[in-house]
Design a protein around this motif. Sequence first.
Motif, PDB file in Angstrom:
ATOM      1  N   TYR A   6       0.709  -1.344   0.002  1.00  0.00           N
ATOM      2  CA  TYR A   6      -0.091  -0.160  -0.112  1.00  0.00           C
ATOM      3  C   TYR A   6       1.095   1.366  -0.200  1.00  0.00           C
ATOM      4  O   TYR A   6       2.026   1.351   0.749  1.00  0.00           O
ATOM      5  CB  TYR A   6      -0.916  -0.095   1.099  1.00  0.00           C
ATOM      6  CG  TYR A   6      -1.484  -1.159   1.362  1.00  0.00           C
ATOM      7  CD1 TYR A   6      -3.036  -1.422   0.693  1.00  0.00           C
ATOM      8  CD2 TYR A   6      -1.179  -2.335   2.063  1.00  0.00           C
ATOM      9  CE1 TYR A   6      -3.756  -2.425   1.008  1.00  0.00           C
ATOM     10  CE2 TYR A   6      -1.999  -3.572   2.054  1.00  0.00           C
ATOM     11  CZ  TYR A   6      -3.315  -3.715   1.732  1.00  0.00           C
ATOM     12  OH  TYR A   6      -4.174  -4.756   1.786  1.00  0.00           O
ATOM     13  N   LYS A  21      -6.554  -2.949   6.690  1.00  0.00           N
ATOM     14  CA  LYS A  21      -6.362  -4.517   6.893  1.00  0.00           C
ATOM     15  C   LYS A  21      -5.294  -5.036   7.890  1.00  0.00           C
ATOM     16  O   LYS A  21      -5.283  -5.808   8.428  1.00  0.00           O
ATOM     17  CB  LYS A  21      -6.020  -5.096   5.439  1.00  0.00           C
ATOM     18  CG  LYS A  21      -7.282  -4.998   4.600  1.00  0.00           C
ATOM     19  CD  LYS A  21      -6.818  -5.613   3.155  1.00  0.00           C
ATOM     20  CE  LYS A  21      -8.260  -5.336   2.303  1.00  0.00           C
ATOM     21  NZ  LYS A  21      -7.813  -6.103   0.992  1.00  0.00           N
ATOM     22  N   ASP A  24      -6.328  -4.202  11.743  1.00  0.00           N
ATOM     23  CA  ASP A  24      -7.180  -5.146  12.394  1.00  0.00           C
ATOM     24  C   ASP A  24      -6.411  -6.390  13.170  1.00  0.00           C
ATOM     25  O   ASP A  24      -6.847  -6.916  13.933  1.00  0.00           O
ATOM     26  CB  ASP A  24      -8.098  -5.875  11.255  1.00  0.00           C
ATOM     27  CG  ASP A  24      -9.184  -4.772  10.795  1.00  0.00           C
ATOM     28  OD1 ASP A  24      -9.340  -3.637  11.071  1.00  0.00           O
ATOM     29  OD2 ASP A  24      -9.550  -4.828   9.745  1.00  0.00           O
ATOM     30  N   GLN A  25      -5.433  -6.529  12.516  1.00  0.00           N
ATOM     31  CA  GLN A  25      -4.515  -7.615  13.074  1.00  0.00           C
ATOM     32  C   GLN A  25      -3.510  -7.283  14.041  1.00  0.00           C
ATOM     33  O   GLN A  25      -2.955  -8.062  14.837  1.00  0.00           O
ATOM     34  CB  GLN A  25      -3.965  -8.400  11.826  1.00  0.00           C
ATOM     35  CG  GLN A  25      -4.668  -9.037  10.823  1.00  0.00           C
ATOM     36  CD  GLN A  25      -4.004  -9.603   9.453  1.00  0.00           C
ATOM     37  OE1 GLN A  25      -3.109 -10.529   9.699  1.00  0.00           O
ATOM     38  NE2 GLN A  25      -4.039  -8.971   8.642  1.00  0.00           N
TER      39      GLN A  25
END
Length: 142
Positions: A6, A21, A24-25
């Motif tokens: 990204y 993304k 979230d982890q």
Amino acid sequence: MLMGEYQHSLDAKRRLIIPAKFRDQLGTDVVLTRGLDGCLFGYPHAEWQKLSSKLQALPLTKRNARAFVRFLYSAASACTFDKQGRINIPSSLCSYAHLVKKCMVIGVANRFEIWNVDCWNKYNHDTAADFDEIAEELKIDF
């Protein structure tokens, strides 16, 4: 698992958006430090603890082990996400990775890396040219 690439821009206050993304982890904060090949490594705390255990097990009597541990720990910084999903990157780490404006944030399984976009493009181009040889040397079966 962190994966993908990204492009984001570093703002004037050295804040960089980390992809949703990834966030979230990652949880609410990460450990950021100098990485290999001129990039920065970002670890969720659980992965940093695993790496830290391995580093602490290295023999103190070995010069290269001491140097490697110092290299990672002396630059390590806990970074908390703000409401926009940004982290503030310390100036010393920006200097190390030549981060000025355009950055690539890439997922590498258990960590993410932050690259100067030009450095990433060059590294990616050079590595792609040797990908077949690298795979053969590592004996990777797809």
